[in-house]
Design a protein around this motif. Structure first.
Motif, PDB file in Angstrom:
ATOM      1  N   HIS A 215       0.835  -1.204   0.000  1.00  0.00           N
ATOM      2  CA  HIS A 215       0.000   0.000   0.000  1.00  0.00           C
ATOM      3  C   HIS A 215       0.873   1.259   0.000  1.00  0.00           C
ATOM      4  O   HIS A 215       0.559   2.237  -0.685  1.00  0.00           O
ATOM      5  N   ILE A 216       1.944   1.239   0.775  1.00  0.00           N
ATOM      6  CA  ILE A 216       2.833   2.400   0.833  1.00  0.00           C
ATOM      7  C   ILE A 216       3.494   2.635  -0.511  1.00  0.00           C
ATOM      8  O   ILE A 216       3.633   3.779  -0.970  1.00  0.00           O
ATOM      9  N   GLU A 217       3.911   1.575  -1.175  1.00  0.00           N
ATOM     10  CA  GLU A 217       4.519   1.706  -2.492  1.00  0.00           C
ATOM     11  C   GLU A 217       3.557   2.388  -3.460  1.00  0.00           C
ATOM     12  O   GLU A 217       3.946   3.280  -4.217  1.00  0.00           O
ATOM     13  N   ALA A 218       2.287   1.971  -3.432  1.00  0.00           N
ATOM     14  CA  ALA A 218       1.294   2.569  -4.328  1.00  0.00           C
ATOM     15  C   ALA A 218       1.044   4.032  -3.970  1.00  0.00           C
ATOM     16  O   ALA A 218       0.900   4.887  -4.857  1.00  0.00           O
ATOM     17  N   ALA A 219       1.006   4.325  -2.671  1.00  0.00           N
ATOM     18  CA  ALA A 219       0.728   5.698  -2.239  1.00  0.00           C
ATOM     19  C   ALA A 219       1.838   6.653  -2.639  1.00  0.00           C
ATOM     20  O   ALA A 219       1.579   7.822  -2.956  1.00  0.00           O
ATOM     21  N   GLU A 220       3.073   6.191  -2.652  1.00  0.00           N
ATOM     22  CA  GLU A 220       4.189   7.080  -2.971  1.00  0.00           C
ATOM     23  C   GLU A 220       4.096   7.629  -4.391  1.00  0.00           C
ATOM     24  O   GLU A 220       4.468   8.772  -4.650  1.00  0.00           O
ATOM     25  N   THR A 221       3.612   6.812  -5.314  1.00  0.00           N
ATOM     26  CA  THR A 221       3.449   7.288  -6.679  1.00  0.00           C
ATOM     27  C   THR A 221       2.451   8.432  -6.725  1.00  0.00           C
ATOM     28  O   THR A 221       2.652   9.434  -7.425  1.00  0.00           O
ATOM     29  N   LEU A 222       1.364   8.329  -5.964  1.00  0.00           N
ATOM     30  CA  LEU A 222       0.371   9.393  -5.929  1.00  0.00           C
ATOM     31  C   LEU A 222       0.909  10.647  -5.255  1.00  0.00           C
ATOM     32  O   LEU A 222       0.632  11.764  -5.685  1.00  0.00           O
ATOM     33  N   ILE A 223       1.681  10.467  -4.192  1.00  0.00           N
ATOM     34  CA  ILE A 223       2.280  11.633  -3.525  1.00  0.00           C
ATOM     35  C   ILE A 223       3.151  12.405  -4.506  1.00  0.00           C
ATOM     36  O   ILE A 223       3.112  13.635  -4.577  1.00  0.00           O
ATOM     37  N   SER A 224       3.922  11.667  -5.299  1.00  0.00           N
ATOM     38  CA  SER A 224       4.795  12.303  -6.277  1.00  0.00           C
ATOM     39  C   SER A 224       3.991  13.097  -7.297  1.00  0.00           C
ATOM     40  O   SER A 224       4.328  14.231  -7.630  1.00  0.00           O
ATOM     41  N   SER A 225       2.887  12.523  -7.788  1.00  0.00           N
ATOM     42  CA  SER A 225       2.082  13.218  -8.793  1.00  0.00           C
ATOM     43  C   SER A 225       1.419  14.454  -8.204  1.00  0.00           C
ATOM     44  O   SER A 225       1.271  15.476  -8.885  1.00  0.00           O
ATOM     45  N   LEU A 226       1.022  14.395  -6.941  1.00  0.00           N
ATOM     46  CA  LEU A 226       0.409  15.563  -6.308  1.00  0.00           C
ATOM     47  C   LEU A 226       1.422  16.666  -6.067  1.00  0.00           C
ATOM     48  O   LEU A 226       1.071  17.850  -6.011  1.00  0.00           O
ATOM     49  N   GLN A 227       2.696  16.293  -5.917  1.00  0.00           N
ATOM     50  CA  GLN A 227       3.726  17.305  -5.692  1.00  0.00           C
ATOM     51  C   GLN A 227       4.114  18.043  -6.964  1.00  0.00           C
ATOM     52  O   GLN A 227       4.750  19.082  -6.908  1.00  0.00           O
ATOM     53  N   THR A 228       3.728  17.521  -8.107  1.00  0.00           N
ATOM     54  CA  THR A 228       4.117  18.162  -9.356  1.00  0.00           C
ATOM     55  C   THR A 228       3.208  19.331  -9.710  1.00  0.00           C
ATOM     56  O   THR A 228       3.442  20.031 -10.681  1.00  0.00           O
ATOM     57  N   VAL A 229       2.136  19.518  -8.946  1.00  0.00           N
ATOM     58  CA  VAL A 229       1.229  20.642  -9.184  1.00  0.00           C
ATOM     59  C   VAL A 229       1.228  21.545  -7.957  1.00  0.00           C
ATOM     60  O   VAL A 229       1.577  21.131  -6.864  1.00  0.00           O
ATOM     61  N   ASP A 230       0.818  22.789  -8.159  1.00  0.00           N
ATOM     62  CA  ASP A 230       0.758  23.728  -7.045  1.00  0.00           C
ATOM     63  C   ASP A 230      -0.337  23.325  -6.080  1.00  0.00           C
ATOM     64  O   ASP A 230      -1.431  22.944  -6.490  1.00  0.00           O
ATOM     65  N   GLY A 231      -0.047  23.447  -4.783  1.00  0.00           N
ATOM     66  CA  GLY A 231      -0.998  23.029  -3.766  1.00  0.00           C
ATOM     67  C   GLY A 231      -2.332  23.750  -3.845  1.00  0.00           C
ATOM     68  O   GLY A 231      -3.358  23.184  -3.527  1.00  0.00           O
ATOM     69  N   HIS A 232      -2.324  25.021  -4.326  1.00  0.00           N
ATOM     70  CA  HIS A 232      -3.583  25.766  -4.341  1.00  0.00           C
ATOM     71  C   HIS A 232      -4.563  25.240  -5.374  1.00  0.00           C
ATOM     72  O   HIS A 232      -5.731  25.600  -5.365  1.00  0.00           O
ATOM     73  N   GLN A 233      -4.113  24.384  -6.286  1.00  0.00           N
ATOM     74  CA  GLN A 233      -5.027  23.824  -7.276  1.00  0.00           C
ATOM     75  C   GLN A 233      -5.933  22.762  -6.663  1.00  0.00           C
ATOM     76  O   GLN A 233      -6.967  22.439  -7.223  1.00  0.00           O
ATOM     77  N   LEU A 234      -5.532  22.213  -5.552  1.00  0.00           N
ATOM     78  CA  LEU A 234      -6.405  21.274  -4.850  1.00  0.00           C
ATOM     79  C   LEU A 234      -7.537  22.032  -4.163  1.00  0.00           C
ATOM     80  O   LEU A 234      -7.364  23.181  -3.745  1.00  0.00           O
ATOM     81  N   ASP A 235      -8.674  21.375  -4.039  1.00  0.00           N
ATOM     82  CA  ASP A 235      -9.779  21.939  -3.288  1.00  0.00           C
ATOM     83  C   ASP A 235      -9.296  22.254  -1.873  1.00  0.00           C
ATOM     84  O   ASP A 235      -8.615  21.439  -1.251  1.00  0.00           O
ATOM     85  N   PRO A 236      -9.599  23.449  -1.341  1.00  0.00           N
ATOM     86  CA  PRO A 236      -9.126  23.822   0.002  1.00  0.00           C
ATOM     87  C   PRO A 236      -9.502  22.817   1.083  1.00  0.00           C
ATOM     88  O   PRO A 236      -8.797  22.674   2.082  1.00  0.00           O
ATOM     89  N   SER A 237     -10.626  22.104   0.897  1.00  0.00           N
ATOM     90  CA  SER A 237     -11.024  21.117   1.893  1.00  0.00           C
ATOM     91  C   SER A 237     -10.217  19.836   1.783  1.00  0.00           C
ATOM     92  O   SER A 237     -10.226  19.018   2.699  1.00  0.00           O
ATOM     93  N   VAL A 238      -9.520  19.662   0.658  1.00  0.00           N
ATOM     94  CA  VAL A 238      -8.770  18.433   0.418  1.00  0.00           C
ATOM     95  C   VAL A 238      -7.280  18.620   0.705  1.00  0.00           C
ATOM     96  O   VAL A 238      -6.599  17.688   1.135  1.00  0.00           O
ATOM     97  N   ALA A 239      -6.762  19.836   0.501  1.00  0.00           N
ATOM     98  CA  ALA A 239      -5.322  20.067   0.623  1.00  0.00           C
ATOM     99  C   ALA A 239      -4.756  19.696   1.995  1.00  0.00           C
ATOM    100  O   ALA A 239      -3.738  18.999   2.068  1.00  0.00           O
ATOM    101  N   PRO A 240      -5.373  20.110   3.119  1.00  0.00           N
ATOM    102  CA  PRO A 240      -4.819  19.699   4.420  1.00  0.00           C
ATOM    103  C   PRO A 240      -4.840  18.189   4.606  1.00  0.00           C
ATOM    104  O   PRO A 240      -3.934  17.613   5.202  1.00  0.00           O
ATOM    105  N   LEU A 241      -5.895  17.547   4.091  1.00  0.00           N
ATOM    106  CA  LEU A 241      -5.968  16.091   4.176  1.00  0.00           C
ATOM    107  C   LEU A 241      -4.842  15.455   3.383  1.00  0.00           C
ATOM    108  O   LEU A 241      -4.197  14.518   3.849  1.00  0.00           O
TER     109      LEU A 241
END
Length: 489
Positions: A215-241
């Motif tokens: 599960h951790i291996e799979a999650a790391e790929t998603l973390i990497s993809s989320l880091q390639t975009v600016d944090g403000h593009q995420l919904d404000p209710s989702v970014a802290p999560l």
């Protein structure tokens, strides 16, 4: 008392039954330990008294307390929920599903952060999203059901009903998640990340011996993809999560490397392009372990340096690790605590400082243990001094403190290393207190696994002392051969 400290009034259940209430918020621990849903501290029929921090208004109109406390089936207590008081995200959910979601909002969420801030708990903020993402709803239900099953297990009640519910919901979450992966948007990627990391939490609540590694291996790929975009593009209710979930995943990866070995972990974070320090720093106000990001980063760097893939010889590894050790020892814990942004006004900076200091000393001990040629270049007295430092700080955290839940890893590292019978007994007792005495959290199964592993280490040391020079035995290397897939966090 820091965090969700006692208030002036007992909860409704304890008042009615004339019991002494621990007055913890948002729900009484005594009710939870009896398998009951706490009815709160205000008027029983007041909708406002049942409103959670995300607007979830789940009001218990009537219930049979005696039947719920004696039943061991998976059926929820006799809860009647007024349709007019339900948030839209619960429309269509069964009564049993609402029961588990209610338990997640009121109990599980406070386990997942250092000190629960009802209006700023990122894990509670996922609840309005469960109506949009079926796989998220199923993993929330599975996590909550496993949480209750573990609670019943340690109180001696059969957990079969809740366990079946947990495994069934987990299976549904897997099926729904598989179909969602091919069509992920930026927001759904963050929700998928949360779902995958909750699979790890599910394993930790159960025993810490499940499929968390994959599960951790799979999650790391998603973390990497989320880091390639600016944090403000995420919904404000989702970014802290997303920040809190990513930090948990990275922490699981790092602390997992210390006990389970570095072979499958080496370079993983770097391969996926994850800025480990930044990920950890953004969530340091929420992380329940209270370990400074710099210390976690030093542990990860040490694991990578001491792997064959590092390309260094023994001399190079020793020099590089010595530099990391010096940086860790020089780290100012008090200044770090005072500069954390977003801490609760009920936070306990003194206890947080002691826990962070215990992590710092335990991390240094780990660095010495993984150096090549153990025992040839490290004085035993230096390691014993670090053990005493860890235990000294841990002993300053009361056994009924909310931050006790973050002490398992340093307690295990110090307990496994020491040969002092009194300190061994203290470490065993402290882990048992995390498991079944702390009034703030439900016992998580990985703590029970840690107790078993600690005893395995001591048995291995005793065998080594009877057959060879015990000073040449590295208990950490021995442990990795015994139980390679256990996670202690």
């Amino acid at each position: 008392m820091a965090g969700t400290g006692p208030q002036s009034k007992a909860c409704y259940n304890c008042r009615r039954r004339r019991l002494r209430c621990d007055k913890s918020r948002p729900s009484c621990y005594k009710c939870s330990s009896n398998g009951e849903e706490c009815l709160g501290y205000g008027l029983l029929l007041s909708p406002a008294s049942a409103t959670t921090s995300v607007g979830t208004t789940i009001t218990c109109i009537s219930r049979s307390s005696s039947s719920s406390s004696s039943s061991s089936s998976s059926s929820p207590p006799n809860i009647s929920i007024s349709p007019s008081l339900l948030d839209p995200f619960l429309n269509g959910a069964s009564e049993q599903s609402r029961y588990y979601i209610h338990h997640f909002a009121n109990t599980v969420c406070r386990d997942l952060v250092s000190i629960d801030q009802h209006d700023r708990n990122p894990f509670r903020s996922i609840l309005p999203l469960i109506g949009q993402f079926g796989y998220l709803q199923e993993i929330v239900i599975a996590t909550s059901a496993m949480h209750l099953a573990t609670l019943h297990r340690y109180t001696g009640r059969p957990p079969a009903g809740e366990l079946v519910d947990a495994l069934t919901a987990k299976s549904r979450a897997i099926r729904l998640l598989q179909s969602a992966l091919s069509n992920a948007t930026l927001t759904s990627q963050a929700v998928i990340l949360a779902t995958i990391v909750f699979f790890v939490n599910l394993d930790l609540i159960d025993s810490g011996k499940g499929g968390w590694k994959a599960h951790i291996e799979a999650a790391e790929t998603l973390i990497s993809s989320l880091q390639t975009v600016d944090g403000h593009q995420l919904d404000p209710s989702v970014a802290p999560l997303a920040d809190a979930i990513a930090a948990d995943c990275v922490t699981y990866r790092i602390l997992g490397s210390t006990i389970s070995g570095v072979g499958f972990l080496t370079g993983s974070a770097m391969r996926h392009g994850i800025d480990v320090f930044t990920v950890l720093q953004r969530a340091e106000a929420y992380s329940y372990h209270c370990c400074p990001p710099l210390i976690l980063k030093a542990i990860l760097d040490t694991s990578q340096l001491c792997s064959p893939e590092s390309g260094l010889d023994d001399e190079g590894r020793i020099a590089a690790t010595a530099s990391l050790l010096q940086q860790a020892r020089a780290f100012g814990v008090r200044a770090w605590v005072s500069n954390i942004q977003g801490l609760s006004c009920h936070d306990d900076p003194v206890a947080r400082e002691h826990l962070a200091s215990a992590f710092r000393a335990a991390a240094c001990l780990y660095m010495l243990l993984v150096l090549p040629g153990p025992g040839q270049h490290v004085q035993t007295a230096d390691m014993d001094e670090l053990v005493l430092e860890v235990l000294g700080h841990l002993s300053r955290i009361p056994d009924d403190h909310v931050l006790l839940k973050g002490t398992s890893w340093p307690t295990f590292i110090a307990g496994a290393h020491t040969d002092d019978s009194e300190w061994r007994a203290w470490c065993l007792s402290r882990l048992r207190e995390v498991w079944n005495k702390n009034p703030w959290i439900c016992p998580w199964g990985y703590v029970h696994t840690a107790i078993q592993m600690l005893q395995d280490v001591w048995d291995a040391k005793a065998r080594a002392a009877a057959t060879a020079d015990p000073s040449k035995m590295n208990w950490l290397q021995e442990l990795r051969t015994m139980r390679g897939n256990c996670l202690i966090v």
